[in-house]
Design an enzyme around this catalytic site. Sequence first.
Site, PDB file in Angstrom:
ATOM      1  N   CYS A  83      14.152  -3.930  -0.101  1.00  0.00           N
ATOM      2  CA  CYS A  83      13.230  -3.234   0.810  1.00  0.00           C
ATOM      3  C   CYS A  83      12.436  -4.186   1.696  1.00  0.00           C
ATOM      4  O   CYS A  83      11.644  -3.750   2.530  1.00  0.00           O
ATOM      5  CB  CYS A  83      12.296  -2.349  -0.009  1.00  0.00           C
ATOM      6  SG  CYS A  83      13.222  -1.196  -1.043  1.00  0.00           S
ATOM      7  N   HIS A 104      10.251   5.516   4.352  1.00  0.00           N
ATOM      8  CA  HIS A 104      10.700   4.202   3.901  1.00  0.00           C
ATOM      9  C   HIS A 104      12.212   4.043   4.114  1.00  0.00           C
ATOM     10  O   HIS A 104      12.993   4.088   3.165  1.00  0.00           O
ATOM     11  CB  HIS A 104      10.313   4.036   2.426  1.00  0.00           C
ATOM     12  CG  HIS A 104      10.629   2.694   1.846  1.00  0.00           C
ATOM     13  ND1 HIS A 104      10.727   1.544   2.603  1.00  0.00           N
ATOM     14  CD2 HIS A 104      10.868   2.305   0.556  1.00  0.00           C
ATOM     15  CE1 HIS A 104      11.014   0.513   1.816  1.00  0.00           C
ATOM     16  NE2 HIS A 104      11.120   0.954   0.573  1.00  0.00           N
ATOM     17  N   CYS A 122       5.615   9.227  -4.966  1.00  0.00           N
ATOM     18  CA  CYS A 122       6.813   8.500  -4.516  1.00  0.00           C
ATOM     19  C   CYS A 122       6.982   8.594  -3.000  1.00  0.00           C
ATOM     20  O   CYS A 122       6.778   9.651  -2.417  1.00  0.00           O
ATOM     21  CB  CYS A 122       8.074   9.117  -5.139  1.00  0.00           C
ATOM     22  SG  CYS A 122       8.000   9.354  -6.919  1.00  0.00           S
TER      23      CYS A 122
END
Lengths: 386, 386
Positions: free
Chosen positions: A85, A334, A208
């Site tokens: 990430c 994300h 999350c």
Amino acid sequence: MRSVSIIGIGSTQFGKLTGRTIKELAVEAAVEAIADARAPREKISCLFFGNFLSGVFTGQEVLAPLLANELGLRSAECTKVEGACASSAIGLRLAYLLISAGFHDLALVAGAEKMTEATSDIATTAISAATDITTEGACGMTFPAFWALVMRRHMYEYGTTREQVAMVSVKNRANGVTNEIAQFRKAVTLEEIVSSRPVSDPILKFDCCPVTDGATAVVLCATELARQFTDCPIEIIGSAQTLGPVRACDFTDLTTFPSTVEAARKAYTMAGIGPSDIDVVELHDCFTMAEIVDSEDLGFFPKGKGGAAVEQGLTSIAGRIPINPSGGLLSKGHPTGATGCGQIYEIVRQLRGIHPNQIKNARIGLTHNAGGTGTVVTVHILQRPD
Amino acid sequence: MRSVSIIGIGSTQFGKLTGRTIKELAVEAAVEAIADARAPREKISCLFFGNFLSGVFTGQEVLAPLLANELGLRSAECTKVEGACASSAIGLRLAYLLISAGFHDLALVAGAEKMTEATSDIATTAISAATDITTEGACGMTFPAFWALVMRRHMYEYGTTREQVAMVSVKNRANGVTNEIAQFRKAVTLEEIVSSRPVSDPILKFDCCPVTDGATAVVLCATELARQFTDCPIEIIGSAQTLGPVRACDFTDLTTFPSTVEAARKAYTMAGIGPSDIDVVELHDCFTMAEIVDSEDLGFFPKGKGGAAVEQGLTSIAGRIPINPSGGLLSKGHPTGATGCGQIYEIVRQLRGIHPNQIKNARIGLTHNAGGTGTVVTVHILQRPD
């Protein structure tokens, strides 16, 4: 070594972008960044492309030369970089180093991920590629499971409450409402969060970040040349990349990430400043708990006080140290490989004074991007011209 | 900028390495390279890991920090780089640049791929990730199909014969017999090659490199420090990386790769030498035809004369310019992400005078590593101390 500045930024919408390829998304973000830089694209001689899982999700690799060909950057050295990430922030750091050393004058860094067309089974398995799959990964240590351990331990050690952790989500979802590129633009209440469905106890759904499609891009330039192109070059005054454990069992203390502590220390030292000099922060809130731990590890609060800081509003847009005014990963989304440059995009907008959630008089901003279990961490510190 | 040398090399066996993980292979190659370098591993502050398709083939990413953790390189900056089949040579170039600029003194570059456990369907689809999958890749333009076009055109333009092309395989398979790490160690005859089964007309089975597992590693050091560790630092005197088309339709002439021509020109210029100064070559013979085209594009023969050169034995071990004395990709094998450093491994053995197919008095060697349709090309020129 030469000073390096950011002179152009671009980003697609973040979200579920059905029917658009990863190439199309990357081109959109890159074209925007190059137009924003107002630099002739033939002068871009270096391209780093941050991506985590395109081979698995889309079957497309060689993303860096693919993008360069689409843009007509015929003489660029092109490399895809991967650090889960943190992929595009690693690309940013490499471009920074190579310009700093004089190998290039202008570089393009792009990041992209196309995740939402995968089934949840495929997505979960694919993302586990950021664990050691022959040990913990194969035993079910998914990322929600890892962050559940961290959250439980932080609550036990420091008295952090379930509600304090949830307040990260309340804040970031509220911030996302006004960010036009955010995936989620709807506020949520504390009650909605703490009553959302369990994912990995005590992690609930609203703890999350989502699965996201998106692409981002940044144009870097030697500062000595930047004024040819822009009146507001944003200088990179701190840059660091560090290594952390790849397994939960290798942590001696689950409430702190030594790779974040070390990256922050290096970046502050390089910039000649400390945490109290930072005006605005975009950090890696892949889970609500991550924001609290990271805000401590970056030096904004003493260890164990991050939960109380959120509760007291210190990290809100009007607070002492605004964290994730973009909405962060929790609200903005994300798209893993794109996130690092996406944080840079937000901080540059802040330092230019054009952010939808503008922090008053923001002069110095910090980004913190993490891959895996803090396995790769980058910290960048940016400063606007006086 | 500082001079940079190679002080350590390591490689696993190439072949079908069933039951061993990509992590285990990378560790084996890296441990060998570090031991060979005789440098304290805690001084290694930079790690690049070249890999193409581990996410697809093995489900494992974050390979760079994973390897660093296994090796105990606690302070290393770790990045996986991808440029299809040129991945680890790109890593080598980045490590070279960063050491050259003084950011690091010692760096480890590893490459690995674990391919043989995939079914042939999965492998074919996965490798197509190095094409533009939204255009030609989706239309069946696999790599054998692309090289079939190149071969047919080269035969048409220059009178290159089927037998000349096959002689590349005869030579490289013969060279592989004595290379203890090669996948194929059995010679083949011209008759066996030209009567092998068709893959993509006129490409036959023995025109293609195999699918391979393997890992390789190289330790780089600032030359000014290298003598602390080794008596025979191999200096990098030329290094270049270039961009080429990602689609066959973007070539104006299918018999030459401008990215190879340009990378060679840059590397020769940097080294202050020309093709006639090269004593030994490892180049990217993913298909027999590739060796002929590349040997022309690298300047060893005029365009169109590469086929005759093979027939005349000019590229044999005892020839004027020995090409692929290791056996090349055709015989040694092609674990995609590992190949670039694997070529460096072979040339360093040549320049140390310890190669199983030693070229007499080899002083300067060249490696050529290509990803996709020449989409990313690197050329490195290495020189032994006098």
